[in-house]
Design a protein around this motif. Structure first.
Motif, PDB file in Angstrom:
ATOM      1  N   VAL A  38      -1.694   1.690   4.461  1.00 35.01           N
ATOM      2  CA  VAL A  38      -1.123   0.840   3.405  1.00 35.01           C
ATOM      3  C   VAL A  38      -2.216   0.101   2.646  1.00 35.01           C
ATOM      4  N   ALA A  39      -3.399  -0.047   3.262  1.00 37.57           N
ATOM      5  CA  ALA A  39      -4.520  -0.685   2.565  1.00 37.57           C
ATOM      6  C   ALA A  39      -4.920   0.122   1.335  1.00 37.57           C
ATOM      7  N   HIS A  65      -2.982   1.248  -0.697  1.00 38.38           N
ATOM      8  CA  HIS A  65      -2.024   0.913  -1.747  1.00 38.38           C
ATOM      9  C   HIS A  65      -2.006  -0.586  -2.036  1.00 38.38           C
ATOM     10  N   TRP A  89      -2.429  -3.246   0.192  1.00 42.67           N
ATOM     11  CA  TRP A  89      -1.998  -4.184   1.224  1.00 42.67           C
ATOM     12  C   TRP A  89      -3.197  -4.648   2.049  1.00 42.67           C
ATOM     13  N   ARG A  90      -3.189  -5.915   2.442  1.00 41.95           N
ATOM     14  CA  ARG A  90      -4.263  -6.509   3.246  1.00 41.95           C
ATOM     15  C   ARG A  90      -3.688  -7.073   4.536  1.00 41.95           C
ATOM     16  N   ASP A  91      -4.442  -6.946   5.612  1.00 44.13           N
ATOM     17  CA  ASP A  91      -4.042  -7.524   6.897  1.00 44.13           C
ATOM     18  C   ASP A  91      -4.489  -8.985   6.913  1.00 44.13           C
ATOM     19  N   LEU A 133       1.143  -8.708   6.649  1.00 40.25           N
ATOM     20  CA  LEU A 133       0.489  -7.897   5.631  1.00 40.25           C
ATOM     21  C   LEU A 133       0.845  -8.447   4.262  1.00 40.25           C
ATOM     22  N   SER A 134      -0.104  -8.405   3.346  1.00 37.63           N
ATOM     23  CA  SER A 134       0.131  -8.997   2.034  1.00 37.63           C
ATOM     24  C   SER A 134      -0.393  -8.100   0.921  1.00 37.63           C
ATOM     25  N   ASP A 135       0.358  -8.053  -0.181  1.00 40.15           N
ATOM     26  CA  ASP A 135      -0.121  -7.418  -1.400  1.00 40.15           C
ATOM     27  C   ASP A 135      -0.048  -8.454  -2.512  1.00 40.15           C
ATOM     28  N   PRO A 156       3.111 -12.098   1.145  1.00 38.71           N
ATOM     29  CA  PRO A 156       3.062 -11.586   2.518  1.00 38.71           C
ATOM     30  C   PRO A 156       4.407 -11.110   3.055  1.00 38.71           C
ATOM     31  N   ARG A 189       6.170   0.847   2.815  1.00 40.66           N
ATOM     32  CA  ARG A 189       6.291   0.283   1.475  1.00 40.66           C
ATOM     33  C   ARG A 189       7.738   0.258   0.993  1.00 40.66           C
ATOM     34  N   ALA A 227       9.250  -2.764   2.546  1.00 39.82           N
ATOM     35  CA  ALA A 227       8.818  -3.965   1.842  1.00 39.82           C
ATOM     36  C   ALA A 227       9.611  -4.154   0.556  1.00 39.82           C
TER      37      ALA A 227
END
Length: 224
Positions: free
Chosen positions: A58-59, A61, A63-65, A78-80, A84, A193, A196
């Motif tokens: 997912v990173a 696309h 997304w960050r841990d 996880l956040s985009d 979060p 995703r 989400a």
């Protein structure tokens, strides 16, 4: 002989130093452990596999841990760019080495379903004598279920929303056992995703539910 000489100066993993035993001994202990211990270990592996397979995917696309240090009701945050989302990771339920399967009709599904167990490891009560082991709605956003018992692969997950899970015995509590559909559909998806997107959409308050059993019709007594 060469292997033994190499093992004397090289460790396979840093956990060997933490626990004070070589990897071979640790694996042998797990192999000989009771089924309950192995089941707990498999749950830990499901969590680690999420970090290994899903987080990097997912990173790609955006997304960050951003999981903070400490103990929380969720395993990952996880956040985009939209904000979060918290994730709780569980393992598909199995018995005697085979995945547990139940009739889907009891939960409003057309076909058979797998099951997962959603409750905290430790039990206890709060100041009002409410049990603290069941999860409560709002403690995590997405439930990720490792499907390794049925697929044989640690990179396969099914996802649903925490707010869609079956209601437990007490108000605000989630039921311990939850149905997992065998294929993606209205409530479950195999793509993080998508889950989400569901979380951020207005769903009208829908939730999985147990379908009440229809009582059998009473038989009329036979005429003499």
């Amino acid at each position: 002989m060469l292997f033994l000489e190499l093992r004397a100066v090289h460790q396979i993993h840093e956990f060997e130093a933490v626990i004070g035993a070589p990897a071979e001994m640790i694996l042998e202990a797990v192999h000989r452990a009771p089924e309950l211990t192995r089941r707990m270990l498999r749950g830990v592996i499901a969590d680690a596999a999420f970090r290994t397979f899903v987080v990097p995917e997912v990173a790609l696309h955006g997304w960050r841990d951003v999981t903070p240090e400490g103990n929380f009701a969720y395993d990952y945050k996880l956040s985009d760019d939209a904000g979060p989302v918290t994730v709780q990771v569980k393992l598909q339920r199995s018995a005697r080495g085979a995945p547990v399967v139940r009739p889907g009709g009891r939960f409003g599904f057309a076909s058979a379903v797998f099951m997962t167990e959603t409750q905290k490891t430790r039990t206890g009560t709060d100041g009002d004598e409410n049990k603290t082991r069941p999860y409560r709605y709002g403690e995590f956003d997405i439930l990720a279920v490792s499907m390794q018992p049925s697929t044989g692969k640690w990179d396969r997950y099914m996802y649903t929303l925490g707010r869609w899970l079956l209601l437990g015995k007490q108000g605000g509590e989630m039921a311990t056992l939850q149905p997992v559909t065998m294929e993606p559909g209205e409530f479950w998806t195999d793509d993080f995703r998508t889950a989400a997107q569901w979380f951020r959409a207005d769903d009208g308050g829908k939730r999985m539910k147990i379908v009440p059993k229809v009582p059998a019709k009473a038989q009329r007594p036979k005429e003499a």
